[in-house]
Write a protein that holds these residues in place. Structure first.
Motif, short mmCIF file in Angstrom:
data_model
loop_
_atom_site.label_atom_id
_atom_site.label_comp_id
_atom_site.label_asym_id
_atom_site.label_seq_id
_atom_site.Cartn_x
_atom_site.Cartn_y
_atom_site.Cartn_z
N LEU A 125 0.87 -1.19 0.00
CA LEU A 125 0.00 0.00 0.00
C LEU A 125 0.90 1.23 0.00
N PRO A 126 1.31 1.69 -1.20
CA PRO A 126 2.28 2.81 -1.29
C PRO A 126 1.81 4.10 -0.63
N SER A 127 0.50 4.40 -0.70
CA SER A 127 0.01 5.65 -0.11
C SER A 127 0.08 5.62 1.40
N ILE A 128 0.08 4.42 2.00
CA ILE A 128 0.21 4.26 3.45
C ILE A 128 1.67 4.01 3.82
N ILE A 148 -12.18 4.19 13.48
CA ILE A 148 -12.70 4.73 12.20
C ILE A 148 -13.54 5.96 12.51
N THR A 149 -13.11 7.10 11.97
CA THR A 149 -13.77 8.39 12.28
C THR A 149 -14.12 9.13 10.99
N PRO A 150 -15.39 9.23 10.65
CA PRO A 150 -15.78 10.01 9.47
C PRO A 150 -15.64 11.51 9.76
N PHE A 151 -15.33 12.27 8.71
CA PHE A 151 -15.30 13.73 8.82
C PHE A 151 -15.52 14.33 7.43
N GLU A 152 -15.70 15.65 7.41
CA GLU A 152 -15.97 16.33 6.15
C GLU A 152 -14.80 17.22 5.79
N ARG A 153 -14.42 17.21 4.51
CA ARG A 153 -13.34 18.06 4.01
C ARG A 153 -13.75 18.61 2.65
N ASP A 154 -13.78 19.91 2.57
CA ASP A 154 -14.16 20.60 1.33
C ASP A 154 -15.49 20.10 0.78
N GLY A 155 -16.42 19.88 1.70
CA GLY A 155 -17.76 19.45 1.30
C GLY A 155 -17.87 17.98 0.93
N GLU A 156 -16.81 17.24 1.10
CA GLU A 156 -16.84 15.81 0.78
C GLU A 156 -16.65 14.98 2.04
N ASN A 157 -17.16 13.75 1.99
CA ASN A 157 -17.08 12.83 3.13
C ASN A 157 -15.73 12.10 3.12
N TRP A 158 -15.03 12.23 4.21
CA TRP A 158 -13.74 11.56 4.38
C TRP A 158 -13.80 10.69 5.62
N VAL A 159 -12.73 9.89 5.80
CA VAL A 159 -12.61 9.07 6.99
C VAL A 159 -11.15 8.99 7.37
N LYS A 160 -10.91 8.96 8.68
CA LYS A 160 -9.55 8.71 9.17
C LYS A 160 -9.59 7.48 10.08
N PHE A 161 -8.46 6.77 10.10
CA PHE A 161 -8.43 5.51 10.84
C PHE A 161 -6.97 5.11 11.06
N LYS A 162 -6.80 4.10 11.90
CA LYS A 162 -5.51 3.45 12.10
C LYS A 162 -5.65 1.97 11.72
N LEU A 163 -4.56 1.39 11.28
CA LEU A 163 -4.60 -0.03 10.97
C LEU A 163 -4.82 -0.84 12.24
N ASP A 172 0.71 2.97 14.42
CA ASP A 172 -0.19 3.91 15.09
C ASP A 172 -0.39 5.19 14.28
N LYS A 173 -0.11 5.13 13.01
CA LYS A 173 -0.24 6.30 12.14
C LYS A 173 -1.69 6.50 11.72
N TRP A 174 -2.14 7.78 11.75
CA TRP A 174 -3.48 8.09 11.24
C TRP A 174 -3.44 8.10 9.71
N ILE A 175 -4.44 7.48 9.14
CA ILE A 175 -4.55 7.40 7.67
C ILE A 175 -5.86 8.08 7.27
N GLU A 176 -5.80 8.94 6.27
CA GLU A 176 -6.98 9.65 5.81
C GLU A 176 -7.25 9.34 4.33
N ALA A 177 -8.56 9.22 4.00
CA ALA A 177 -8.94 8.94 2.61
C ALA A 177 -10.39 9.35 2.40
N PRO A 178 -10.74 9.76 1.18
CA PRO A 178 -12.15 10.08 0.90
C PRO A 178 -12.99 8.80 0.88
N ILE A 179 -14.23 8.94 1.29
CA ILE A 179 -15.15 7.80 1.27
C ILE A 179 -15.77 7.68 -0.12
#
Length: 279
Positions: free
Chosen positions: A124-127, A149-164, A178-185
């Motif tokens: 997983l290169p992005s991680i 797993i924590t959903p949030f909003e960024r620039d009007g879009e739905n995103w999520v942050k999480f840890k493996l 223990d790194k936080w990973i963020e990605a759009p849903i």
């Protein structure tokens, strides 16, 4: 009377030539003097009946014997035929077996597809890490083990942050544990569980596996109770890969700057193999 007597003697003579048994009483009666024509006629009829009775019984016996011989002959012929067939089968078994070589039909669609084992290393290169993944065509969507797993909003879009979500012995680049990973849903999927329905976010990540480099959709869920932190479903494999369930780790583990070299992967693969055998 002399004609009848001559005829009677002729019948008696014929019966003797034919081998018919004639009783002593019949012989005595045949030589006795006949006084009258009526007596001769009566004696003649009695003697004729006696001769026919003796010869008829013997003829029936001969017919029965002939029928028995015919049946026995037919049985012998049938047994002979069975024995010849059995001998032929034994001769075929004793011959050296012939090796038959047949060309297996090859599906032309497999030619451009990668072959994967039932377990593989993914990158997983992005991680910035590698993970062990189960390859399962029975699952529709791929899955990645995640916690917090924590959903949030960024620039009007739905995103999520999480840890493996990993166990202590899971093979991973330690720096991202223990790194936080963020990605759009990308979308959400509904999952029916014993305690009701749940909605899980689906994200898209760049994934590598051998020569494969694809954007893959992963459902985020905690997989720590399962054997592998990642699962590859049939959506990922469609048109690009097939599974050989008899194989495992057919492709090398990808390398990352802070991770262990791919040459060290054999120890993790052996541990995984032992766990699989014990299960």
């Amino acid at each position: 009377m002399s004609n009848r007597y001559s005829y009677l003697m002729a019948c008696v003579g014929l019966s003797l030539l034919a081998g018919c048994a004639w009783s002593p009483q019949a012989q005595e009666e045949a030589h006795s003097t006949l006084a009258t024509t009526d007596q001769v006629d009566a004696r003649f009829m009695q003697l004729q009946a006696a001769v026919e009775s003796q010869c008829g019984g013997q003829q029936e016996h001969q017919v029965e014997q002939r029928q028995r011989l015919d049946r026995l002959d037919a049985d012998v012929r049938e047994v002979g035929s069975l024995l010849r067939g059995l001998k032929s089968d034994i001769d075929n078994v004793n011959r050296d077996p012939k090796t038959v070589v047949r060309d297996c039909a090859v599906d032309s669609d497999i030619g451009n597809k990668a072959i994967l084992g039932r377990a593989e290393w993914i990158g997983l290169p992005s991680i910035g890490t590698y993970l062990q993944a189960r390859v399962d065509s029975g699952a529709d969507t791929s899955s990645l083990s995640a916690r917090e797993i924590t959903p949030f909003e960024r620039d009007g879009e739905n995103w999520v942050k999480f840890k493996l979500a990993l166990e202590g012995d899971d093979a991973v680049v330690d720096a991202i544990r223990d790194k936080w990973i963020e990605a759009p849903i990308e979308r959400r999927v509904r999952v029916v569980q014993s305690n009701g329905e749940a909605s899980r976010p689906v994200i898209s990540l760049l994934m590598t596996l051998g020569s494969i480099r694809e954007q893959v959709e992963f459902t985020l869920s905690d997989r720590r109770q399962l054997s592998y932190p990642a699962l590859l479903g049939r959506r990922f494999m469609m048109d690009i890969a097939v599974i050989d369930v008899a194989e495992r780790y057919m492709h090398p583990r990808p390398e990352f700057p802070e991770g262990a070299p791919s040459s060290d992967a054999s120890a993790d693969e052996a541990r995984d193999s032992n766990a699989e055998t014990s299960n």
